[in-house]
Design a protein around this motif. Structure first.
Motif, PDB file in Angstrom:
ATOM      1  N   LEU A 138       7.258 -14.600  -6.907  1.00  0.00           N
ATOM      2  CA  LEU A 138       6.600 -14.867  -5.632  1.00  0.00           C
ATOM      3  C   LEU A 138       5.358 -13.995  -5.509  1.00  0.00           C
ATOM      4  N   ARG A 139       4.315 -14.582  -4.962  1.00  0.00           N
ATOM      5  CA  ARG A 139       3.058 -13.858  -4.748  1.00  0.00           C
ATOM      6  C   ARG A 139       2.796 -13.841  -3.243  1.00  0.00           C
ATOM      7  N   TYR A 140       2.683 -12.642  -2.686  1.00  0.00           N
ATOM      8  CA  TYR A 140       2.470 -12.492  -1.250  1.00  0.00           C
ATOM      9  C   TYR A 140       1.241 -11.633  -0.996  1.00  0.00           C
ATOM     10  N   ARG A 175      -3.026  -1.392  -2.256  1.00  0.00           N
ATOM     11  CA  ARG A 175      -2.048  -0.339  -2.540  1.00  0.00           C
ATOM     12  C   ARG A 175      -0.745  -0.723  -1.864  1.00  0.00           C
ATOM     13  N   MET A 176       0.365  -0.405  -2.520  1.00  0.00           N
ATOM     14  CA  MET A 176       1.683  -0.777  -2.014  1.00  0.00           C
ATOM     15  C   MET A 176       2.499   0.477  -1.720  1.00  0.00           C
ATOM     16  N   LEU A 177       3.308   0.368  -0.695  1.00  0.00           N
ATOM     17  CA  LEU A 177       4.241   1.414  -0.323  1.00  0.00           C
ATOM     18  C   LEU A 177       5.649   0.863  -0.528  1.00  0.00           C
ATOM     19  N   VAL A 178       6.489   1.608  -1.229  1.00  0.00           N
ATOM     20  CA  VAL A 178       7.876   1.213  -1.479  1.00  0.00           C
ATOM     21  C   VAL A 178       8.771   2.373  -1.086  1.00  0.00           C
ATOM     22  N   GLN A 179       9.868   2.059  -0.423  1.00  0.00           N
ATOM     23  CA  GLN A 179      10.841   3.091  -0.097  1.00  0.00           C
ATOM     24  C   GLN A 179      12.234   2.580  -0.403  1.00  0.00           C
ATOM     25  N   GLU A 180      12.982   3.362  -1.175  1.00  0.00           N
ATOM     26  CA  GLU A 180      14.391   3.085  -1.392  1.00  0.00           C
ATOM     27  C   GLU A 180      15.171   3.862  -0.348  1.00  0.00           C
ATOM     28  N   ARG A 181      16.260   3.280   0.127  1.00  0.00           N
ATOM     29  CA  ARG A 181      17.028   3.915   1.194  1.00  0.00           C
ATOM     30  C   ARG A 181      17.440   5.334   0.792  1.00  0.00           C
ATOM     31  N   PHE A 239       1.841   2.824  -4.809  1.00  0.00           N
ATOM     32  CA  PHE A 239       1.464   2.203  -6.076  1.00  0.00           C
ATOM     33  C   PHE A 239       0.068   1.616  -5.930  1.00  0.00           C
ATOM     34  N   ALA A 240      -0.784   1.861  -6.918  1.00  0.00           N
ATOM     35  CA  ALA A 240      -2.164   1.365  -6.917  1.00  0.00           C
ATOM     36  C   ALA A 240      -2.245   0.030  -7.639  1.00  0.00           C
ATOM     37  N   GLU A 241      -3.422  -0.588  -7.592  1.00  0.00           N
ATOM     38  CA  GLU A 241      -3.639  -1.851  -8.292  1.00  0.00           C
ATOM     39  C   GLU A 241      -3.234  -1.733  -9.755  1.00  0.00           C
ATOM     40  N   ARG A 242      -2.573  -2.782 -10.231  1.00  0.00           N
ATOM     41  CA  ARG A 242      -2.099  -2.936 -11.615  1.00  0.00           C
ATOM     42  C   ARG A 242      -0.922  -2.028 -11.951  1.00  0.00           C
ATOM     43  N   GLN A 243      -0.401  -1.295 -10.983  1.00  0.00           N
ATOM     44  CA  GLN A 243       0.813  -0.533 -11.221  1.00  0.00           C
ATOM     45  C   GLN A 243       2.023  -1.394 -10.873  1.00  0.00           C
ATOM     46  N   THR A 244       3.162  -1.018 -11.425  1.00  0.00           N
ATOM     47  CA  THR A 244       4.388  -1.767 -11.144  1.00  0.00           C
ATOM     48  C   THR A 244       5.460  -0.863 -10.571  1.00  0.00           C
ATOM     49  N   SER A 245       6.240  -1.454  -9.688  1.00  0.00           N
ATOM     50  CA  SER A 245       7.400  -0.796  -9.106  1.00  0.00           C
ATOM     51  C   SER A 245       8.634  -1.495  -9.648  1.00  0.00           C
ATOM     52  N   VAL A 246       9.619  -0.718 -10.069  1.00  0.00           N
ATOM     53  CA  VAL A 246      10.878  -1.274 -10.554  1.00  0.00           C
ATOM     54  C   VAL A 246      11.990  -0.771  -9.653  1.00  0.00           C
ATOM     55  N   THR A 247      12.745  -1.687  -9.085  1.00  0.00           N
ATOM     56  CA  THR A 247      13.897  -1.337  -8.252  1.00  0.00           C
ATOM     57  C   THR A 247      15.149  -1.791  -8.985  1.00  0.00           C
ATOM     58  N   GLU A 248      16.075  -0.883  -9.159  1.00  0.00           N
ATOM     59  CA  GLU A 248      17.304  -1.172  -9.895  1.00  0.00           C
ATOM     60  C   GLU A 248      18.208  -2.138  -9.112  1.00  0.00           C
ATOM     61  N   PRO A 249      19.124  -2.804  -9.796  1.00  0.00           N
ATOM     62  CA  PRO A 249      20.035  -3.749  -9.137  1.00  0.00           C
ATOM     63  C   PRO A 249      20.795  -3.108  -7.975  1.00  0.00           C
ATOM     64  N   GLY A 250      20.871  -3.847  -6.868  1.00  0.00           N
ATOM     65  CA  GLY A 250      21.670  -3.438  -5.716  1.00  0.00           C
ATOM     66  C   GLY A 250      21.091  -2.328  -4.861  1.00  0.00           C
ATOM     67  N   VAL A 251      19.914  -1.793  -5.186  1.00  0.00           N
ATOM     68  CA  VAL A 251      19.331  -0.681  -4.420  1.00  0.00           C
ATOM     69  C   VAL A 251      18.593  -1.237  -3.206  1.00  0.00           C
ATOM     70  N   ALA A 264      -4.979  -1.280   5.187  1.00  0.00           N
ATOM     71  CA  ALA A 264      -5.479  -2.018   4.012  1.00  0.00           C
ATOM     72  C   ALA A 264      -4.500  -3.132   3.629  1.00  0.00           C
ATOM     73  N   PRO A 265      -5.022  -4.284   3.212  1.00  0.00           N
ATOM     74  CA  PRO A 265      -4.140  -5.378   2.787  1.00  0.00           C
ATOM     75  C   PRO A 265      -3.600  -5.147   1.372  1.00  0.00           C
ATOM     76  N   LEU A 266      -2.654  -5.964   0.980  1.00  0.00           N
ATOM     77  CA  LEU A 266      -2.004  -5.869  -0.324  1.00  0.00           C
ATOM     78  C   LEU A 266      -1.672  -7.267  -0.820  1.00  0.00           C
ATOM     79  N   THR A 267      -1.909  -7.526  -2.101  1.00  0.00           N
ATOM     80  CA  THR A 267      -1.379  -8.730  -2.742  1.00  0.00           C
ATOM     81  C   THR A 267      -0.477  -8.259  -3.862  1.00  0.00           C
ATOM     82  N   GLN A 268       0.746  -8.753  -3.844  1.00  0.00           N
ATOM     83  CA  GLN A 268       1.736  -8.361  -4.842  1.00  0.00           C
ATOM     84  C   GLN A 268       2.315  -9.598  -5.521  1.00  0.00           C
TER      85      GLN A 268
END
Length: 144
Positions: free
Chosen positions: A53-55, A80-86, A93-105, A115-119
């Motif tokens: 999905l692209r948002y 730029r993206m902001l990610v928070q795990e509980r 994360f800056a442009e062209r960087q990737t975030s990996v979230t493990e299963p079930g987290v 600022a806007p973001l496209t992911q």
């Protein structure tokens, strides 16, 4: 006349065989990689359990808390993206960087303020949606 009919049949058969070999694979089927493009043994795998999905998020937009049964990978296309795990601090994360979230987290992701973001998100398995991220949680993760 017979020659014309035989020639026509051969042409139709040839065109049909080319069309059939160029047809996309049936849903759930795996397309075999073209060996001309690879060295060594490469095998195609099913990907119908992966959602891509692209948002584009407006400034300060974000998802609710959620988790993915088999994890998620997000590529920051623009912005730029902001990610928070509980239970953890927010990460940027800056442009062209990737975030990996493990299963079930449980986690959320969105933009930084102003600022806007496209992911592009690759989500694996079922997504379980939870409550909205509060303005207070968002501000704390963003360091504001």
């Amino acid at each position: 006349m017979v020659r014309t009919m035989v020639l026509s049949a051969v042409v139709v058969a040839g065109i049909s065989s080319v069309a059939l070999t160029q047809a996309p694979p049936a849903p759930g089927a795996v397309a075999a990689p073209d060996p001309a493009n690879f060295t060594g043994r490469v095998t195609g795998e099913r990907s119908d359990e992966i959602r891509v999905l692209r948002y584009t998020f407006a400034p300060a937009a974000r998802t609710n808390w959620h988790s993915h049964a088999a994890g998620q990978v997000i590529l920051v296309e623009r912005g730029r993206m902001l990610v928070q795990e509980r239970g953890r601090p927010g990460r940027e994360f800056a442009e062209r960087q990737t975030s990996v979230t493990e299963p079930g987290v449980e986690h959320w992701h969105g933009t930084l303020p102003g600022a806007p973001l496209t992911q592009v998100a690759f989500s694996f398995g079922v997504t379980t949606w939870r409550e909205a991220v509060t303005d207070r949680q968002y501000a704390a993760a963003a360091g504001k």
